[in-house]
Write a protein that holds these residues in place. Structure first.
Motif, PDB file in Angstrom:
ATOM      1  N   THR A   5      38.545 -32.613   6.533  1.00 49.56           N
ATOM      2  CA  THR A   5      37.976 -31.745   6.250  1.00 49.56           C
ATOM      3  C   THR A   5      36.837 -31.182   5.377  1.00 49.56           C
ATOM      4  N   LYS A   6      36.647 -32.481   4.658  1.00 52.21           N
ATOM      5  CA  LYS A   6      35.273 -32.329   4.241  1.00 52.21           C
ATOM      6  C   LYS A   6      34.209 -33.046   4.060  1.00 52.21           C
ATOM      7  N   ILE A   7      32.910 -33.345   4.026  1.00 51.95           N
ATOM      8  CA  ILE A   7      31.996 -34.335   4.236  1.00 51.95           C
ATOM      9  C   ILE A   7      31.973 -34.592   2.863  1.00 51.95           C
ATOM     10  N   ARG A   8      31.873 -36.098   2.814  1.00 49.32           N
ATOM     11  CA  ARG A   8      31.865 -36.969   1.499  1.00 49.32           C
ATOM     12  C   ARG A   8      30.586 -37.738   2.275  1.00 49.32           C
ATOM     13  N   PRO A   9      29.150 -37.288   1.932  1.00 47.32           N
ATOM     14  CA  PRO A   9      28.051 -37.995   1.527  1.00 47.32           C
ATOM     15  C   PRO A   9      28.284 -40.230   1.617  1.00 47.32           C
ATOM     16  N   ARG A  10      28.750 -40.347   0.424  1.00 50.88           N
ATOM     17  CA  ARG A  10      28.735 -41.647   0.019  1.00 50.88           C
ATOM     18  C   ARG A  10      29.873 -42.390   0.991  1.00 50.88           C
ATOM     19  N   ALA A  11      31.398 -41.497   1.353  1.00 51.82           N
ATOM     20  CA  ALA A  11      31.965 -42.137   1.846  1.00 51.82           C
ATOM     21  C   ALA A  11      31.823 -42.375   3.499  1.00 51.82           C
ATOM     22  N   LEU A  12      30.617 -41.003   4.376  1.00 55.39           N
ATOM     23  CA  LEU A  12      29.837 -41.146   5.319  1.00 55.39           C
ATOM     24  C   LEU A  12      29.571 -42.084   5.704  1.00 55.39           C
ATOM     25  N   VAL A  13      28.303 -42.390   4.391  1.00 56.00           N
ATOM     26  CA  VAL A  13      27.307 -43.590   4.859  1.00 56.00           C
ATOM     27  C   VAL A  13      27.959 -44.890   4.670  1.00 56.00           C
ATOM     28  N   ARG A  14      29.450 -44.837   4.113  1.00 53.81           N
ATOM     29  CA  ARG A  14      30.041 -46.128   3.732  1.00 53.81           C
ATOM     30  C   ARG A  14      30.676 -46.385   4.996  1.00 53.81           C
ATOM     31  N   ALA A  15      31.410 -44.923   5.868  1.00 58.79           N
ATOM     32  CA  ALA A  15      31.916 -45.909   6.887  1.00 58.79           C
ATOM     33  C   ALA A  15      30.684 -46.141   8.140  1.00 58.79           C
ATOM     34  N   SER A  16      29.872 -45.434   7.897  1.00 56.84           N
ATOM     35  CA  SER A  16      29.007 -45.743   8.861  1.00 56.84           C
ATOM     36  C   SER A  16      28.024 -46.835   8.818  1.00 56.84           C
ATOM     37  N   ALA A 146      29.137 -39.513  14.286  1.00 60.06           N
ATOM     38  CA  ALA A 146      28.670 -38.139  14.177  1.00 60.06           C
ATOM     39  C   ALA A 146      27.203 -38.223  13.870  1.00 60.06           C
ATOM     40  N   GLY A 147      27.024 -39.086  12.275  1.00 58.92           N
ATOM     41  CA  GLY A 147      26.589 -38.602  11.011  1.00 58.92           C
ATOM     42  C   GLY A 147      24.957 -39.703  11.643  1.00 58.92           C
ATOM     43  N   GLY A 148      25.451 -41.016  12.459  1.00 58.15           N
ATOM     44  CA  GLY A 148      24.588 -41.623  13.238  1.00 58.15           C
ATOM     45  C   GLY A 148      24.045 -40.968  13.716  1.00 58.15           C
ATOM     46  N   ARG A 149      24.395 -40.249  15.092  1.00 61.44           N
ATOM     47  CA  ARG A 149      23.525 -39.359  15.367  1.00 61.44           C
ATOM     48  C   ARG A 149      22.202 -38.202  15.258  1.00 61.44           C
ATOM     49  N   ALA A 150      23.346 -37.566  14.285  1.00 67.29           N
ATOM     50  CA  ALA A 150      22.307 -37.120  13.477  1.00 67.29           C
ATOM     51  C   ALA A 150      21.236 -37.598  12.718  1.00 67.29           C
ATOM     52  N   LEU A 151      21.897 -38.656  12.036  1.00 65.68           N
ATOM     53  CA  LEU A 151      20.199 -39.479  11.441  1.00 65.68           C
ATOM     54  C   LEU A 151      19.194 -40.096  12.599  1.00 65.68           C
ATOM     55  N   ARG A 152      19.809 -40.334  13.680  1.00 69.64           N
ATOM     56  CA  ARG A 152      19.330 -40.713  14.143  1.00 69.64           C
ATOM     57  C   ARG A 152      18.032 -39.611  15.694  1.00 69.64           C
ATOM     58  N   ASN A 153      18.781 -39.144  15.486  1.00 70.09           N
ATOM     59  CA  ASN A 153      17.855 -37.384  16.249  1.00 70.09           C
ATOM     60  C   ASN A 153      17.096 -36.918  15.196  1.00 70.09           C
ATOM     61  N   ALA A 154      17.014 -37.520  13.504  1.00 74.96           N
ATOM     62  CA  ALA A 154      15.824 -36.565  12.828  1.00 74.96           C
ATOM     63  C   ALA A 154      15.049 -38.211  12.984  1.00 74.96           C
ATOM     64  N   GLY A 155      15.293 -38.883  13.142  1.00 71.56           N
ATOM     65  CA  GLY A 155      14.485 -39.673  13.070  1.00 71.56           C
ATOM     66  C   GLY A 155      13.334 -40.017  14.687  1.00 71.56           C
ATOM     67  N   VAL A 262      20.985 -29.888  16.458  1.00 70.69           N
ATOM     68  CA  VAL A 262      21.582 -31.631  16.526  1.00 70.69           C
ATOM     69  C   VAL A 262      21.743 -32.244  15.036  1.00 70.69           C
ATOM     70  N   VAL A 263      20.477 -31.968  14.268  1.00 69.43           N
ATOM     71  CA  VAL A 263      21.030 -32.853  13.537  1.00 69.43           C
ATOM     72  C   VAL A 263      21.208 -31.984  11.915  1.00 69.43           C
ATOM     73  N   THR A 264      21.143 -31.651  11.638  1.00 68.67           N
ATOM     74  CA  THR A 264      21.698 -30.139  10.616  1.00 68.67           C
ATOM     75  C   THR A 264      23.247 -29.599  11.395  1.00 68.67           C
ATOM     76  N   LEU A 265      23.783 -29.631  12.063  1.00 62.83           N
ATOM     77  CA  LEU A 265      25.411 -29.705  12.851  1.00 62.83           C
ATOM     78  C   LEU A 265      25.846 -30.422  13.132  1.00 62.83           C
ATOM     79  N   GLN A 266      26.075 -31.498  13.721  1.00 64.29           N
ATOM     80  CA  GLN A 266      26.404 -32.681  14.261  1.00 64.29           C
ATOM     81  C   GLN A 266      27.911 -32.977  13.189  1.00 64.29           C
TER      82      GLN A 266
END
Length: 411
Positions: A5-16, A146-155, A262-266
């Motif tokens: 239910t929450k987006i935690r950037p550090r945890a998201l990067v670690r999980a990616s 989802a975070g990986g897809r957003a990052l890839r689309n941004a790149g 896609v980058v902002t909402l994925q």
């Protein structure tokens, strides 16, 4: 069912996969964005090949690249993760090197370069998904994908914008972009390999021989679902420019808006929908996509004045459907497949994705030649049928595991 239910950037990067792997993804996407949209121009402007011949070589490279997927799946099931990701990037380094070495007019060497680029592009999604599935679990894994897809689309978007700005330099600029792309792939491969992610392999020999879950309805539906990824590059420009006679600016603006959304909402949308079953969410994405196709049909009937703005508005709904689809499809495959056949399951899924992406340009242009009703009506009907198939398909992954447990209990 666990939800996120929450987006935690550090945890998201670690999980990616961690910070280094995130940088590897960004560098790889930036390099791909520099060259992939302009590979056709490279063949035409630098190598002096005809546009049809160049396009055929690129298509053949992408399709033949799918042949490697069974081997990639088995490699992943032996436990390799970051090594396969790095290999998919190194293969593209070879493709770029061959591209730079291709003399003017040599279609065969260009086709070989396109083949190696195609192999890398086809192998990467399954390898990346397997790596994320190894370091993250449950709904955290879904958010990481989802975070990986957003990052890839941004790149990809940043790379394409940078390449567009450099195109004024002509053939020299295209050659320089190709060289920079090769260096980006090489750097990304080194970073990905340095992560050293490896999965534990099955201890029992008989488990190694187990087939991956068939997921027939899911894979067949995915071929239709994936058409949405080519709409903003093929269908909408075709309809807006050739049928509605709107300015090409509309197509460009819609494409940019799609990328930004896609980058902002994925990640937020994927996290929001994590409270629902993945299978239901994937079916929902088909309903949303089908509704947008019917919206495009209605918008194209409005004529020149209001037609283009209406198409742009409906494109937002289509993008939402794409986001829901992308956030649930691969996540559903990783949830269905037992760990020891995850690689083969993801390889099968990538085969269906690659096939859909390969045939969609021909199907879209053929349907569009018969009018808007044929194009959007056919896509809406096929997507609704696909959504129904996804919603009613049994969980083959669970059934497979259950059969194996019962067989062992009875022995």
């Amino acid at each position: 069912m666990a939800t996120t239910t929450k987006i935690r950037p550090r945890a998201l990067v670690r999980a990616s996969g961690g910070p280094r792997y995130a940088v590897a993804l960004a560098v790889d996407a930036l390099g791909t964005g520099l060259l992939r949209p302009f590979l056709l121009l490279y063949g035409v402007m630098v190598l002096r090949l005809s546009a049809p011949v160049t396009g055929i070589a690129m298509t053949v490279g992408a399709v033949v690249g799918l042949v490697c997927m069974p081997a990639v799946g088995r490699w992943l099931d032996r436990g390799a993760r970051s090594t396969v990701v790095a290999a998919s990037m190194l293969v593209r380094v070879l493709g770029v090197a061959l591209l730079l070495a291709t003399p003017t007019g040599d279609i065969w060497l260009f086709a070989t370069a396109a083949l190696f680029l195609g192999i890398g592009n086809q192998a990467w999604p399954a390898a990346h998904a397997a790596l994320v599935a190894t370091v993250a679990h449950g709904r955290e894994r879904d958010a990481a994908l989802a975070g990986g897809r957003a990052l890839r689309n941004a790149g990809l978007g940043a790379g394409a914008l940078l390449a567009t700005a450099c195109l004024a330099g002509g053939t020299t600029a295209l050659q320089a972009l190709a060289a920079v792309t090769g260096l980006a792939y090489l750097a990304a491969a080194a970073l990905a390999w340095s992560v050293h992610v490896h999965a534990a392999t099955a201890k029992d020999r008989d488990r190694d021989d187990e087939p991956a879950p068939r997921m027939r309805a899911l894979l067949a539906a995915n071929v239709i679902y994936v058409f949405c990824l080519n709409l903003f590059e093929i269908a909408l420009p075709l309809v807006l420019v050739t049928q509605m006679h709107a300015s090409p600016v509309w197509s460009a603006a819609i494409f940019v808006a799609n990328t930004v959304l896609v980058v902002t909402l994925q990640v937020p949308v994927t996290v929001l929908l994590s409270r629902f079953p993945r299978q239901s969410v994937l079916a929902l994405s088909g309903v949303v996509l089908a509704a947008s196709y019917l919206g495009f049909l209605a918008a194209t009937s409005l004529g020149h004045g209001w037609g283009a703005p209406a198409v742009a508005a409906v494109a937002g709904v289509c993008t939402l459907g794409e986001i829901i689809y992308a956030g649930s499809a691969t996540a559903l495959v990783t949830a269905l497949a037992p760990a020891h056949v995850l690689g083969r399951a993801l390889a099968r899924f990538q085969l269906s994705t690659g096939f859909g992406l390969a045939v969609s340009p021909a199907v879209i242009t053929a349907l569009a030649s018969h009018g808007s009703a044929a194009l959007w009506g056919s896509l809406a009907g096929a997507t609704l049928l696909s959504a129904a198939a996804v919603a009613t398909e049994k969980d083959h992954g669970t059934r497979l595991s259950g059969h194996r447990r019962r067989a062992r209990a009875g022995s």
